[in-house]
Design a protein around this motif. Structure first.
Motif, PDB file in Angstrom:
ATOM      1  N   SER A   7       0.786  -1.357   0.071  1.00  0.00           N
ATOM      2  CA  SER A   7      -0.122   0.089  -0.015  1.00  0.00           C
ATOM      3  C   SER A   7       0.996   1.215  -0.114  1.00  0.00           C
ATOM      4  O   SER A   7       0.572   2.217  -0.509  1.00  0.00           O
ATOM      5  CB  SER A   7      -1.005   0.029   1.410  1.00  0.00           C
ATOM      6  OG  SER A   7      -1.584  -1.171   1.104  1.00  0.00           O
ATOM      7  N   GLU A  62      -0.158   6.547  -0.770  1.00  0.00           N
ATOM      8  CA  GLU A  62      -1.330   6.449  -0.310  1.00  0.00           C
ATOM      9  C   GLU A  62      -1.878   7.761   0.277  1.00  0.00           C
ATOM     10  O   GLU A  62      -1.143   8.341   1.047  1.00  0.00           O
ATOM     11  CB  GLU A  62      -1.477   5.067   0.635  1.00  0.00           C
ATOM     12  CG  GLU A  62      -2.723   4.799   0.930  1.00  0.00           C
ATOM     13  CD  GLU A  62      -3.828   5.570   2.024  1.00  0.00           C
ATOM     14  OE1 GLU A  62      -4.909   5.401   1.809  1.00  0.00           O
ATOM     15  OE2 GLU A  62      -3.165   6.197   2.621  1.00  0.00           O
ATOM     16  N   THR A  81       1.796  -2.805   4.479  1.00  0.00           N
ATOM     17  CA  THR A  81       0.662  -3.653   3.720  1.00  0.00           C
ATOM     18  C   THR A  81      -0.625  -3.584   4.496  1.00  0.00           C
ATOM     19  O   THR A  81      -0.282  -3.431   6.163  1.00  0.00           O
ATOM     20  CB  THR A  81       1.199  -5.117   3.627  1.00  0.00           C
ATOM     21  OG1 THR A  81       0.085  -5.782   3.110  1.00  0.00           O
ATOM     22  CG2 THR A  81       1.589  -5.695   4.847  1.00  0.00           C
ATOM     23  N   LYS A  82      -1.598  -3.562   4.226  1.00  0.00           N
ATOM     24  CA  LYS A  82      -2.855  -3.691   5.155  1.00  0.00           C
ATOM     25  C   LYS A  82      -3.295  -4.920   5.669  1.00  0.00           C
ATOM     26  O   LYS A  82      -4.092  -5.144   6.616  1.00  0.00           O
ATOM     27  CB  LYS A  82      -4.014  -2.956   4.009  1.00  0.00           C
ATOM     28  CG  LYS A  82      -3.912  -1.501   3.919  1.00  0.00           C
ATOM     29  CD  LYS A  82      -5.149  -0.915   2.955  1.00  0.00           C
ATOM     30  CE  LYS A  82      -4.823   0.447   2.854  1.00  0.00           C
ATOM     31  NZ  LYS A  82      -5.871   0.916   2.037  1.00  0.00           N
TER      32      LYS A  82
END
Length: 438
Positions: free
Chosen positions: A77, A215, A126-127
């Motif tokens: 992300s 992001e 990262t999510k």
């Protein structure tokens, strides 16, 4: 260039720089800090140019090479490259590197590092931590220590539950380039940028980094993080100081309490080297934020008589700040939430404030209102009382130390597990060699 359009104003008898961004509120709209972000794309930013100070430029071919390395990993992300392998911390002519750690890197990396060659550090957010490690173990199981054989659930638990929430894999070769990469959970990164839980991740972004994948929510959170770093540094500094003192204080925040600094595992002049060799990038990163604050000023006229002063790396301009209690109280109130509470607790003990009364004060100073929105952060009576104390710089330094020390210590010990004993020992030995340098 922003600097070519600088305007001069006078505040309290001192000359200050006002950028066009400040005058037209294009990059820093009024009250942007008081609006909780919940952005789905970059078009929802406070302004189209908002946060572009974070996008430090490098050679385009070098950037493409770094992105090429990241394409070898599962989707992420947010990501940035940092450290001396990206932005030099010493003169190429004085570098002690006798060989390159890279096996067969792209030509752009060799040119950017001027032939010496240093390992390149990455931070990948990262999510979905376990999903990322599951995919990454399938692709690159050799990147992991013995923990990898225990599966992605164990790896993600070790990452998220201990230290600062980062999982490092050092001495990895990707596309012929030696790298070290850390995996962090997106929410962990966002929370540290916003609240300063550990300053481990936020502190890395206090310095110039090369952002490779963006992001919008992180861009807003990092803009708050950078402005918080300026405010915190100002609380540590005297009424007048130099530009390099400001940037050195900002850079040093995340090193206070870090065991690597305390036990000689870092170059003793690391902070000075970072600031000295990256002064122009620090200016690009922080100038608009500095000029957005009403209580700090540039004092040197050459900032305005020389249109290209930001490109003059030998220049160390003088600065001043307004020590008015109300303005400093506002800075205290706008410190990140977790960090501010540590400072409050230090003064609770000093003032011997009863627990119930102190809890009521904390409830009143919450950032969120009853509906879940952000309240306008204006210093209250307690903030102004703190701001008037002569020991405020010492207390702020103690709060920084408390924030950094435990997570950084645990993270260092965690490295033995995540890197494995052999790579961890190699990393420690290299750090010790840096610590012996003068």
């Amino acid at each position: 260039m922003v600097v070519s359009q600088l305007r001069m104003t006078r505040r309290n008898g001192a000359v200050s720089a006002e950028s066009p961004a400040k005058a037209s509120t294009q990059t820093l709209p009024p009250d942007w800090e008081d609006e909780p972000p919940a952005l789905s794309d970059f078009t929802q930013l406070p302004h189209k140019d908002f946060g572009k100070n974070q996008l430090i430029e490098t050679n385009e071919e070098f950037k493409r090479s770094l992105r090429g390395i990241l394409r070898e990993f599962p989707p992420i992300s947010y990501a940035f490259a940092y450290g001396s392998g990206v932005f030099p911390q010493s003169d190429a002519s004085t570098s002690r590197i006798t060989h390159s750690p890279h096996l067969n890197p792209p030509e752009a990396i060799l040119k950017w590092q001027k032939g010496g060659g240093k390992m390149i550090d990455f931070m990948l957010a990262t999510k979905f931590t376990q999903h990322f490690h599951s995919l990454n173990l399938n692709r690159h199981k050799d990147h992991y220590s013995f923990l990898g054989s225990l599966g992605s659930a164990v790896v993600s638990h070790v990452q998220d539950a201990y230290g600062a929430g980062a999982y490092f894999n050092p001495y990895i070769t990707v596309n012929g380039t030696m790298i070290k990469y850390a995996v962090v959970n997106f929410q962990t990164l966002h929370r540290d940028l916003s609240d300063w839980d550990t300053l481990y991740l936020a502190g890395r972004l206090h310095k110039p980094v090369k952002i490779l994948f963006e992001e919008p929510n992180i861009r807003v959170a990092n803009q708050r993080n950078l402005l918080s770093a300026v405010r915190c540094a100002l609380l540590l500094l005297p009424p007048t100081f130099s530009e390099k003192q400001l940037y050195s204080t900002i850079t040093g925040l995340s090193y206070k309490g870090d065991p690597r600094m305390e036990y000689g595992s870092e170059h003793p002049k690391k902070i000075d080297n970072i600031v000295t060799h990256q002064i122009r990038n620090f200016r690009l990163l922080y100038h608009d934020l500095i000029t957005s604050l009403p209580n700090v000023s540039y004092l040197d006229q050459q900032c305005f008589s020389k249109l290209d002063w930001m490109d003059d790396t030998k220049l160390d301009v003088r600065m001043s700040q307004d020590m008015d209690v109300e303005r400093r109280g506002n800075m205290v109130r706008r410190l990140p939430k977790s960090f501010r509470q540590k400072l409050y607790f230090l003064y609770q003990r000093k003032f011997a404030i009863p627990g119930r009364e102190f809890q009521e004060m904390l409830d009143e100073s919450k950032d969120e209102d009853a509906e879940g929105g952000l309240k306008k952060q204006v210093g209250g009576a307690f903030d102004r009382r703190i701001a008037g104390e002569k020991d405020l710089p010492d207390m702020v330094a103690r709060a920084v130390n408390q924030t950094v020390k435990w997570p950084a210590t645990v993270q260092s010990f965690k490295g033995i597990l995540t890197a494995g004993p052999v790579r961890a020992w190699r990393y420690l030995q290299e750090k010790r060699e840096k610590g012996k340098q003068k």
